[in-house]
Motif scaffolding. Structure first.
Motif, PDB file in Angstrom:
ATOM      1  N   GLU A 220       0.812  -1.350  -0.016  1.00  7.73           N
ATOM      2  CA  GLU A 220      -0.141  -0.007  -0.058  1.00  7.73           C
ATOM      3  C   GLU A 220       0.893   1.362  -0.157  1.00  7.73           C
ATOM      4  OE1 GLU A 220      -3.378   2.100   2.652  1.00  7.73           O
ATOM      5  OE2 GLU A 220      -2.997  -0.083   3.162  1.00  7.73           O
ATOM      6  N   ASN A 221       1.948   1.030   0.942  1.00 11.43           N
ATOM      7  CA  ASN A 221       2.741   2.335   0.802  1.00 11.43           C
ATOM      8  C   ASN A 221       3.414   2.456  -0.461  1.00 11.43           C
ATOM      9  OD1 ASN A 221       2.449   2.652   3.480  1.00 11.43           O
ATOM     10  ND2 ASN A 221       4.194   1.568   4.127  1.00 11.43           N
ATOM     11  N   ARG A 222       3.775   1.570  -1.229  1.00 13.29           N
ATOM     12  CA  ARG A 222       4.416   1.650  -2.558  1.00 13.29           C
ATOM     13  C   ARG A 222       3.515   2.277  -3.621  1.00 13.29           C
ATOM     14  NH1 ARG A 222       7.673  -3.086  -1.613  1.00 13.29           N
ATOM     15  NH2 ARG A 222       6.281  -4.492  -2.530  1.00 13.29           N
ATOM     16  N   SER A 223       2.273   2.031  -3.426  1.00 17.74           N
ATOM     17  CA  SER A 223       1.218   2.382  -4.260  1.00 17.74           C
ATOM     18  C   SER A 223       1.090   3.930  -4.249  1.00 17.74           C
ATOM     19  CB  SER A 223      -0.103   1.732  -3.950  1.00 17.74           C
ATOM     20  OG  SER A 223      -0.821   2.100  -2.904  1.00 17.74           O
ATOM     21  N   THR A 224       1.362   4.584  -3.155  1.00 21.56           N
ATOM     22  CA  THR A 224       1.118   5.978  -2.975  1.00 21.56           C
ATOM     23  C   THR A 224       2.322   6.683  -3.845  1.00 21.56           C
ATOM     24  OG1 THR A 224       2.760   6.098  -1.012  1.00 21.56           O
ATOM     25  CG2 THR A 224       0.362   5.921  -0.540  1.00 21.56           C
ATOM     26  N   ASN A 225       3.112   6.188  -4.480  1.00 22.78           N
ATOM     27  CA  ASN A 225       4.233   6.777  -5.192  1.00 22.78           C
ATOM     28  C   ASN A 225       3.862   6.662  -6.869  1.00 22.78           C
ATOM     29  OD1 ASN A 225       6.288   8.469  -5.213  1.00 22.78           O
ATOM     30  ND2 ASN A 225       7.789   6.938  -5.265  1.00 22.78           N
ATOM     31  N   ASN A 226       2.783   6.054  -6.960  1.00 25.87           N
ATOM     32  CA  ASN A 226       2.266   5.664  -8.277  1.00 25.87           C
ATOM     33  C   ASN A 226       2.108   6.876  -9.022  1.00 25.87           C
ATOM     34  OD1 ASN A 226       2.636   3.003  -8.170  1.00 25.87           O
ATOM     35  ND2 ASN A 226       0.508   2.586  -7.875  1.00 25.87           N
ATOM     36  N   LEU A 227       2.052   7.209 -10.563  1.00 22.93           N
ATOM     37  CA  LEU A 227       1.772   8.160 -11.412  1.00 22.93           C
ATOM     38  C   LEU A 227       0.217   8.071 -11.207  1.00 22.93           C
ATOM     39  CD1 LEU A 227       3.904   8.285 -14.389  1.00 22.93           C
ATOM     40  CD2 LEU A 227       4.061   9.796 -12.494  1.00 22.93           C
ATOM     41  N   PRO A 228      -0.313   9.356 -11.483  1.00 29.79           N
ATOM     42  CA  PRO A 228      -1.942   9.255 -11.703  1.00 29.79           C
ATOM     43  C   PRO A 228      -2.158   8.641 -13.146  1.00 29.79           C
ATOM     44  CG  PRO A 228      -1.211  11.505 -11.089  1.00 29.79           C
ATOM     45  CD  PRO A 228       0.070  10.753 -11.244  1.00 29.79           C
ATOM     46  N   ASP A 229      -3.486   8.158 -13.087  1.00 32.87           N
ATOM     47  CA  ASP A 229      -3.847   7.807 -14.174  1.00 32.87           C
ATOM     48  C   ASP A 229      -4.008   8.875 -15.616  1.00 32.87           C
ATOM     49  OD1 ASP A 229      -4.417   5.235 -13.101  1.00 32.87           O
ATOM     50  OD2 ASP A 229      -6.532   5.675 -12.767  1.00 32.87           O
ATOM     51  N   PRO A 230      -3.666   8.392 -16.874  1.00 33.84           N
ATOM     52  CA  PRO A 230      -3.744   9.508 -17.805  1.00 33.84           C
ATOM     53  C   PRO A 230      -4.941   9.702 -17.973  1.00 33.84           C
ATOM     54  CG  PRO A 230      -2.301   7.549 -18.411  1.00 33.84           C
ATOM     55  CD  PRO A 230      -3.071   7.156 -17.287  1.00 33.84           C
ATOM     56  N   GLN A 231      -5.512  10.891 -18.700  1.00 30.63           N
ATOM     57  CA  GLN A 231      -6.703  11.672 -18.826  1.00 30.63           C
ATOM     58  C   GLN A 231      -6.904  12.016 -20.408  1.00 30.63           C
ATOM     59  OE1 GLN A 231      -6.988  15.221 -16.458  1.00 30.63           O
ATOM     60  NE2 GLN A 231      -7.621  14.095 -14.781  1.00 30.63           N
ATOM     61  N   LEU A 232      -8.196  11.322 -20.740  1.00 31.15           N
ATOM     62  CA  LEU A 232      -8.459  11.611 -22.201  1.00 31.15           C
ATOM     63  C   LEU A 232      -9.740  12.267 -22.228  1.00 31.15           C
ATOM     64  CD1 LEU A 232      -8.313  10.902 -25.247  1.00 31.15           C
ATOM     65  CD2 LEU A 232      -9.404   8.747 -24.946  1.00 31.15           C
ATOM     66  N   SER A 233      -9.727  13.311 -22.877  1.00 32.72           N
ATOM     67  CA  SER A 233     -11.119  14.221 -22.969  1.00 32.72           C
ATOM     68  C   SER A 233     -11.257  14.659 -24.560  1.00 32.72           C
ATOM     69  CB  SER A 233     -10.956  15.477 -21.981  1.00 32.72           C
ATOM     70  OG  SER A 233      -9.854  16.247 -22.275  1.00 32.72           O
ATOM     71  N   GLY A 234     -12.726  14.660 -24.657  1.00 28.65           N
ATOM     72  CA  GLY A 234     -12.909  15.128 -25.930  1.00 28.65           C
ATOM     73  C   GLY A 234     -14.130  16.183 -26.204  1.00 28.65           C
ATOM     74  N   PHE A 235     -14.132  16.917 -27.149  1.00 28.22           N
ATOM     75  CA  PHE A 235     -15.363  17.551 -27.577  1.00 28.22           C
ATOM     76  C   PHE A 235     -16.015  17.434 -29.074  1.00 28.22           C
ATOM     77  CE2 PHE A 235     -12.865  19.791 -24.367  1.00 28.22           C
ATOM     78  CZ  PHE A 235     -13.480  20.209 -23.381  1.00 28.22           C
ATOM     79  N   TYR A 236     -17.332  17.223 -29.052  1.00 26.77           N
ATOM     80  CA  TYR A 236     -17.953  17.189 -30.221  1.00 26.77           C
ATOM     81  C   TYR A 236     -19.211  18.108 -30.399  1.00 26.77           C
ATOM     82  CZ  TYR A 236     -20.558  15.764 -34.562  1.00 26.77           C
ATOM     83  OH  TYR A 236     -21.331  15.773 -35.560  1.00 26.77           O
TER      84      TYR A 236
END
Length: 394
Positions: A52-68
């Motif tokens: 659990e401690n090691r998981s705190t040093n993970n990168l945030p998830d990438p974000q994908l957004s779009g507009f139509y």
């Protein structure tokens, strides 16, 4: 007697019944350590906490957004936009947090070692107690046999009308009391075996039989304390707490630096499009407020707490050491005085030869038995005090 002289000349051996000649205390404690349910559960808990401690040093998830945007006044065509981005903290934060996680892992390891030591000390005290119960049982069984012999003799004399009913009743009561003492010791032995079985994960402790010789020879208080400072899990845990809190200060200082986001952006309308790179940084105005000060205050507390607990532990250690010295001196005096008396056997022979009446024999016998029991109890207490003093060696 000077404590250094006492330990220089004291290579005394205490004969403890209760452990097999092929199974030393160390081997029995190793078996308990491997089988103890609490320690097994604690190891799983430590593994989960480290993950659990090691998981705190993970990168945030990438974000994908779009507009139509097909609605509205579309004289120039429908508008389309999408963007993919990855945000992350300032790079030095991850390295610093990684070191903090390692220091927290050390805290967990020392916490486990501290609990392991407590379990093994409890087991060692139970083994010592069991050993002395078995030794006491051997003594009391012999006394019970002697009491039966005396009762049989007085019964024969009573039948010949050479003694009265009072002497017969007293002899019978003495024999009954010895029977009860042996039964009580047997019950206590079963209780200790049950406790050891629980500590051993429900497995009975095998290899406990006749006797083993334990060396009782410890060093000076100064040497013992220096050894304890290096090996005592509680003190190591305190040092780990200090190191972790200091690393937390460094982490909070690094987290003041701005977060960064990088990505790719596409915009298109009526066949025309634009695409390129996206970048951004956060402005660290509010999120880090007072966090560095809080971490620094916690570090100061951990330093103070280490000093207070270490001082308290030394005071307690010194008290146990002095108790051990006093008990050892008294035990040596008892052993020197009673070592060659062979009093119970001589009294029994004197009674058989008619030199003592039953009451005179019984009164004298109780005096020597009480002294012998006292010496045996002192021997046990010495072993228990030694176990406390050498707790850091478990």
């Amino acid at each position: 007697m000077n404590k250094h002289i006492v330990f220089a000349i004291c290579g005394c051996l205490f004969f403890i019944n209760g452990f097999s000649q092929t199974a030393t205390i160390e081997e029995l404690l190793n078996e308990i350590e491997q089988n103890n349910s609490e320690l097994k559960g604690y190891q799983s808990f430590i593994e989960s906490q480290q993950l659990e401690n090691r998981s705190t040093n993970n990168l945030p998830d990438p974000q994908l957004s779009g507009f139509y945007l097909p609605f509205g006044d579309n004289a120039t065509g429908d508008y389309t936009e999408y963007q993919i981005s990855q945000s992350f903290e300032f790079p030095t934060v991850y390295a610093t947090r990684g070191k903090w996680n390692k220091s927290k892992s050390k805290q967990l390891e020392y916490a486990y070692e501290k609990r392991r030591q407590e379990v093994l000390l409890n087991a060692k005290e139970l083994l010592i107690d069991l050993a002395f119960l078995q030794k006491q049982k051997a003594v009391e069984t012999k006394r019970r046999t002697q009491s039966k012999q005396i009762f049989d003799q007085i019964q024969e004399l009573f039948n010949k009308e050479q003694v009265g009913i009072l002497d017969l009743n007293k002899a019978k009561i003495a024999w009954i009391q010895e029977q009860f003492v042996v039964q009580k010791i047997e019950s206590d032995i079963q209780i200790q075996l049950s406790k050891l079985k629980t500590l051993n994960g429900g497995n009975p402790i095998d290899g406990i039989s006749s006797q083993i010789v334990l060396l009782v020879e410890i060093g000076t208080i100064e040497n013992l304390w220096q050894e304890k400072l290096s090996n005592e899990p509680l003190l190591q845990e305190l040092n780990a707490n200090e190191a972790a809190s200091l690393q937390k200060v460094k982490l909070e200082k690094n987290k003041v630096l701005p977060n960064v986001a990088l990505g790719y952006n596409y915009q298109g309308v009526s066949g025309n499009n634009y695409s390129g790179f996206y970048g951004g940084i956060s402005i660290p105005l509010w999120n880090s407020k007072n966090k560095v000060k809080a971490a620094e205050a916690n570090y100061e507390y951990q330093q103070s707490n280490t000093e207070v607990i270490t001082t308290s532990l030394y005071t307690q250690f010194q008290e146990i050491y002095n108790q051990y010295l006093l008990m050892l001196e008294k035990y040596n005096e008892y052993q020197t005085t009673m070592g060659n008396l062979n009093s119970e056997q001589l009294l029994f022979k004197a009674y058989q030869l008619g030199e003592y009446s039953f009451m005179d024999y019984y009164i004298e016998l109780q005096f020597y038995r009480n002294a012998s029991d006292k010496m045996l109890q002192m021997e046990k207490e010495l072993q228990l005090l030694q176990a406390q003093l050498l707790k850091h060696q478990l």
